[in-house]
Design a protein around this motif. Structure first.
Motif, PDB file in Angstrom:
ATOM      1  N   MET A 150      82.873   3.650   8.142  1.00  0.00           N
ATOM      2  CA  MET A 150      83.500   3.325   9.415  1.00  0.00           C
ATOM      3  C   MET A 150      82.907   2.000   9.930  1.00  0.00           C
ATOM      4  O   MET A 150      82.104   1.359   9.247  1.00  0.00           O
ATOM      5  CB  MET A 150      83.267   4.461  10.405  1.00  0.00           C
ATOM      6  CG  MET A 150      83.725   5.826   9.892  1.00  0.00           C
ATOM      7  SD  MET A 150      85.509   5.936   9.608  1.00  0.00           S
ATOM      8  CE  MET A 150      86.091   6.006  11.304  1.00  0.00           C
ATOM      9  N   GLU A 151      83.284   1.610  11.134  1.00  0.00           N
ATOM     10  CA  GLU A 151      82.832   0.324  11.663  1.00  0.00           C
ATOM     11  C   GLU A 151      81.332   0.300  11.914  1.00  0.00           C
ATOM     12  O   GLU A 151      80.649  -0.680  11.623  1.00  0.00           O
ATOM     13  CB  GLU A 151      83.581   0.003  12.965  1.00  0.00           C
ATOM     14  CG  GLU A 151      85.068  -0.284  12.757  1.00  0.00           C
ATOM     15  CD  GLU A 151      85.748  -0.633  14.059  1.00  0.00           C
ATOM     16  OE1 GLU A 151      85.050  -0.698  15.097  1.00  0.00           O
ATOM     17  OE2 GLU A 151      86.974  -0.847  14.057  1.00  0.00           O
ATOM     18  N   THR A 152      80.806   1.368  12.477  1.00  0.00           N
ATOM     19  CA  THR A 152      79.386   1.359  12.882  1.00  0.00           C
ATOM     20  C   THR A 152      78.550   2.393  12.137  1.00  0.00           C
ATOM     21  O   THR A 152      77.335   2.463  12.354  1.00  0.00           O
ATOM     22  CB  THR A 152      79.258   1.624  14.391  1.00  0.00           C
ATOM     23  OG1 THR A 152      79.873   2.890  14.702  1.00  0.00           O
ATOM     24  CG2 THR A 152      79.933   0.511  15.182  1.00  0.00           C
ATOM     25  N   SER A 163      73.847   5.757  10.229  1.00  0.00           N
ATOM     26  CA  SER A 163      73.831   4.349  10.642  1.00  0.00           C
ATOM     27  C   SER A 163      72.368   3.916  10.712  1.00  0.00           C
ATOM     28  O   SER A 163      71.466   4.720  10.480  1.00  0.00           O
ATOM     29  CB  SER A 163      74.519   4.153  11.997  1.00  0.00           C
ATOM     30  OG  SER A 163      73.655   4.560  13.038  1.00  0.00           O
ATOM     31  N   GLU A 164      72.122   2.663  11.032  1.00  0.00           N
ATOM     32  CA  GLU A 164      70.739   2.193  11.122  1.00  0.00           C
ATOM     33  C   GLU A 164      69.970   2.876  12.254  1.00  0.00           C
ATOM     34  O   GLU A 164      68.741   2.954  12.216  1.00  0.00           O
ATOM     35  CB  GLU A 164      70.708   0.680  11.328  1.00  0.00           C
ATOM     36  CG  GLU A 164      71.208  -0.106  10.116  1.00  0.00           C
ATOM     37  CD  GLU A 164      71.082  -1.595  10.324  1.00  0.00           C
ATOM     38  OE1 GLU A 164      70.665  -1.994  11.432  1.00  0.00           O
ATOM     39  OE2 GLU A 164      71.394  -2.358   9.390  1.00  0.00           O
ATOM     40  N   TYR A 185      76.947   9.941  19.755  1.00  0.00           N
ATOM     41  CA  TYR A 185      76.880   8.914  18.709  1.00  0.00           C
ATOM     42  C   TYR A 185      78.253   8.330  18.366  1.00  0.00           C
ATOM     43  O   TYR A 185      78.379   7.599  17.383  1.00  0.00           O
ATOM     44  CB  TYR A 185      76.239   9.502  17.447  1.00  0.00           C
ATOM     45  CG  TYR A 185      74.807   9.923  17.662  1.00  0.00           C
ATOM     46  CD1 TYR A 185      73.804   8.987  17.822  1.00  0.00           C
ATOM     47  CD2 TYR A 185      74.467  11.276  17.712  1.00  0.00           C
ATOM     48  CE1 TYR A 185      72.480   9.378  18.021  1.00  0.00           C
ATOM     49  CE2 TYR A 185      73.157  11.678  17.913  1.00  0.00           C
ATOM     50  CZ  TYR A 185      72.171  10.729  18.075  1.00  0.00           C
ATOM     51  OH  TYR A 185      70.865  11.120  18.268  1.00  0.00           O
ATOM     52  N   HIS A 186      79.269   8.674  19.157  1.00  0.00           N
ATOM     53  CA  HIS A 186      80.620   8.113  19.003  1.00  0.00           C
ATOM     54  C   HIS A 186      81.192   8.401  17.598  1.00  0.00           C
ATOM     55  O   HIS A 186      81.644   7.499  16.889  1.00  0.00           O
ATOM     56  CB  HIS A 186      80.614   6.593  19.275  1.00  0.00           C
ATOM     57  CG  HIS A 186      79.983   6.215  20.565  1.00  0.00           C
ATOM     58  ND1 HIS A 186      80.590   6.471  21.793  1.00  0.00           N
ATOM     59  CD2 HIS A 186      78.791   5.621  20.845  1.00  0.00           C
ATOM     60  CE1 HIS A 186      79.807   6.056  22.766  1.00  0.00           C
ATOM     61  NE2 HIS A 186      78.710   5.527  22.233  1.00  0.00           N
TER      62      HIS A 186
END
Length: 298
Positions: A55-57, A89-90, A33-34
């Motif tokens: 974070m970004e994502t 996240s989504e 999932y980075h």
């Protein structure tokens, strides 16, 4: 132990739950999932305080829930709370914690029954479940506060209360601080994507915060009252001892004079000397008694 309670194919998002995380499980999940390495380190720190980091994502959250263990003299973050780390996240939710928690198992059943329609819905339910763990402790602290109030105001026996009051104060202040630090988490969840469910979570947070604010304030007041009552009882004891000493001071003086046994002391060989001295001592005692009554000291 790694469990996958939801998959993107079946539920529209992944939910991976890791209990007592091992190195391979953590890093395989992070790679999939980075997830950032620094945040992984935060998720493994047992004493990390609540935080919300975007974070970004994805979003990283640390929430501290109240422990189910009953430790009477607990007064540290690790003794009173456990940490739950959440990556959201989504597309996925990853939860990391060292011990199994009942409310997460209940949420897993809800996901299996299709009651969580999105990852955001699941995130809100996790945060709400975390807040719910403070409900029972607040009632226990309230009962403890009522017990100490009863002991201080209504009981006359001397019970050692200071140690118990200390731990009551420490628990209340520490849990109140955990809730204050969790404000950003609730505030960010109930923001742009807020709905009825997130409003319920905010309402629960506000209720818990108000309860612990009141508990903290009342505990501090009770501690001050305890010191004042203890000081008052000490003063009362000293007053009684002072009254007794005033009665005995003139009597001790007379006994000291007539106990010197000089050969030519007045009334030393008088046949009524002894009863006369006793009568004098009785008169002095009665006079002191009525003087004290007149002054309102008895």
């Amino acid at each position: 132990m790694l469990k996958q309670f939801a998959t993107k194919k079946a539920n529209g998002f992944d939910w991976v739950d890791i209990t007592d995380p091992q190195h391979d499980e953590i890093h395989d999940t992070a790679k999939k999932y980075h997830l950032h390495e620094a945040l992984l380190e935060d998720s493994l720190q047992s004493d990390h305080l609540p935080k919300y980091e975007s974070m970004e994502t994805y979003v990283f959250i640390i929430f501290r829930i109240h422990t189910e263990a009953k430790i009477r003299e607990a007064d540290t973050v690790q003794q009173l709370t456990h940490k739950v780390a959440i990556f959201y996240s989504e597309d996925f939710v990853v939860t990391i914690h060292r011990k199994a928690h009942k409310f997460l198992d209940g949420l897993a059943e809800d996901v299996a029954k299709g009651k969580c329609t999105s990852s955001f819905h699941l995130l809100n339910n996790i945060v709400k479940g975390c807040l719910t763990t403070y409900d029972i402790p607040s009632n226990e602290l309230l009962r403890g506060l009522e017990y100490y109030e009863d002991q201080i105001f209504l009981k006359k026996r001397n019970v050692p209360l200071l140690k118990g009051l200390y731990f009551l104060k420490r628990k209340t202040d520490l849990l109140r601080r955990m809730l204050i630090l969790s404000y950003d988490i609730v505030d960010n969840i109930d923001a742009e994507k807020g709905d009825v469910n997130t409003r319920d979570t905010r309402d629960l947070y506000v209720r818990m915060q108000n309860i612990f604010d009141a508990l903290s304030e009342n505990t501090n007041h009770l501690l001050n009252i305890y010191f004042n009552v203890s000081s008052q009882r000490t003063n009362e004891t000293v007053r009684i001892l002072t009254v007794f000493s005033v009665f005995f001071m003139p009597l001790t003086f007379i006994v000291g004079i007539y106990g010197m046994n000089f050969e030519f002391m007045p009334e030393l060989h008088h046949h009524l000397g002894y009863p006369a001295v006793l009568a004098l001592m009785a008169v002095i005692t009665i006079a002191i008694y009525f003087w004290f009554r007149r002054k309102g000291w008895l």
